[in-house]
Design an enzyme around this catalytic site. Structure first.
Site, short mmCIF file in Angstrom:
data_model
loop_
_atom_site.label_atom_id
_atom_site.label_comp_id
_atom_site.label_asym_id
_atom_site.label_seq_id
_atom_site.Cartn_x
_atom_site.Cartn_y
_atom_site.Cartn_z
N GLU A 153 19.61 21.26 22.06
CA GLU A 153 19.31 20.88 20.68
C GLU A 153 19.97 19.56 20.32
O GLU A 153 19.36 18.67 19.70
CB GLU A 153 19.76 21.99 19.73
CG GLU A 153 18.93 23.27 19.86
CD GLU A 153 19.55 24.47 19.17
OE1 GLU A 153 20.59 24.28 18.48
OE2 GLU A 153 19.02 25.58 19.31
N GLU A 167 16.80 30.54 23.97
CA GLU A 167 17.01 31.37 22.78
C GLU A 167 16.07 32.57 22.70
O GLU A 167 16.50 33.70 22.45
CB GLU A 167 16.88 30.51 21.51
CG GLU A 167 18.04 29.56 21.26
CD GLU A 167 17.87 28.21 21.94
OE1 GLU A 167 18.60 27.27 21.57
OE2 GLU A 167 16.99 28.08 22.83
#
Length: 261
Positions: free
Chosen positions: A115, A135
């Site tokens: 990210e 995730e």
């Protein structure tokens, strides 16, 4: 300013921020996020810093959340929310920095590490490095603006594949799909990254700030608005001493020396 989870080095006219939790593969904790926000603010406030390099100490860039700390289950619901907000704040600070930010991925960049990389202006990866978004595979959700940044880099179809399946890709593939700016031999990574950011740091700071904002906001503006923003940017540049330095250097066939004013 001293840090425990980071190493901050000012090198000539750029700042190197090195993640320094190698015993946990630079997995993130609250202290890490808070210190990274402080380090980014320090670089942002330093007029001598023209660009920012993010990298990891040891065998990884950042493998995401420190699951050992998560597993301890000692956070309240409110504290968990605050921790998640910190992750978003870091990615936003990287994205909105007025200075170009380069992620140098030396090993695994997973979850929060990926990210942060997506929030950067440039991603330079070692060929054997791995980046991925695990995730969904562990029952959680991506954050940090990835659902906006990643499709702009690789296209919506490829972003879906990377996020839904959690596939880890190496530097060579990341370059091929547009996620990485460059993929270099492992042993050349640091030298290549330093040469790249050193060249970035020679460019006109005000111009860099303006074009970064223009590029980052381009998808939100229609053509008429974007043309006006560009016009304003060009005019702003012509009011600076750096603009005159660029004109003079071109006429005199020499490299310009920009001062940021």
């Amino acid at each position: 300013m001293s840090f425990e989870t980071l190493i901050y080095n000012k090198k000539q006219n750029y700042a190197e921020i090195r993640f320094n939790r190698p015993h946990r593969l630079n997995a993130v904790i609250e202290q890490f996020y808070n210190e990274l926000l402080d380090a980014l603010a320090q670089a942002e406030a330093d007029n001598d810093v023209r660009a920012i390099l993010l990298t990891g100490e040891g065998r990884a860039f950042c493998v995401g959340a420190d699951m050992k700390e998560h597993g301890a289950g000692e956070r309240t619901q409110y504290q968990r929310r605050q921790y998640l907000q910190l992750g978003n704040d870091v990615c936003e600070a990287i994205f909105r920095s007025t200075k170009p930010v380069v992620a140098t991925i030396n090993g695994y960049a997973l979850g929060a590490g990926a990210e942060m990389a997506c929030s950067c202006d440039f991603v330079i990866m070692a060929e054997s490095a791995k980046i991925g978004f695990p995730e969904v595979s562990i029952g959680t959700c991506v954050g940090g603006g990835v659902t906006q940044f990643l499709p702009r880099l690789v296209g919506l179809a490829k972003a879906r594949e990377l996020i839904f399946l959690g596939t880890k890709i190496d530097g060579t593939e990341a370059l091929a799909i547009g996620l990485a700016t460059r993929s270099v031999a492992d042993e050349c990574l640091q030298n290549e990254a330093e040469a790249f950011i050193a060249e970035l740091a020679t460019k006109a700071p005000i111009s860099m700030q303006l074009v970064k904002k223009l590029l980052n906001n381009a998808s939100y503006a229609d053509l008429d608005a974007q043309l006006q923003h560009e016009l304003d940017g060009v005019f702003t540049c012509t009011t600076t001493k750096d603009w005159q330095e660029g004109v003079d250097a071109f006429a005199e066939k020499r490299s310009p020396e920009f001062k940021g004013h």
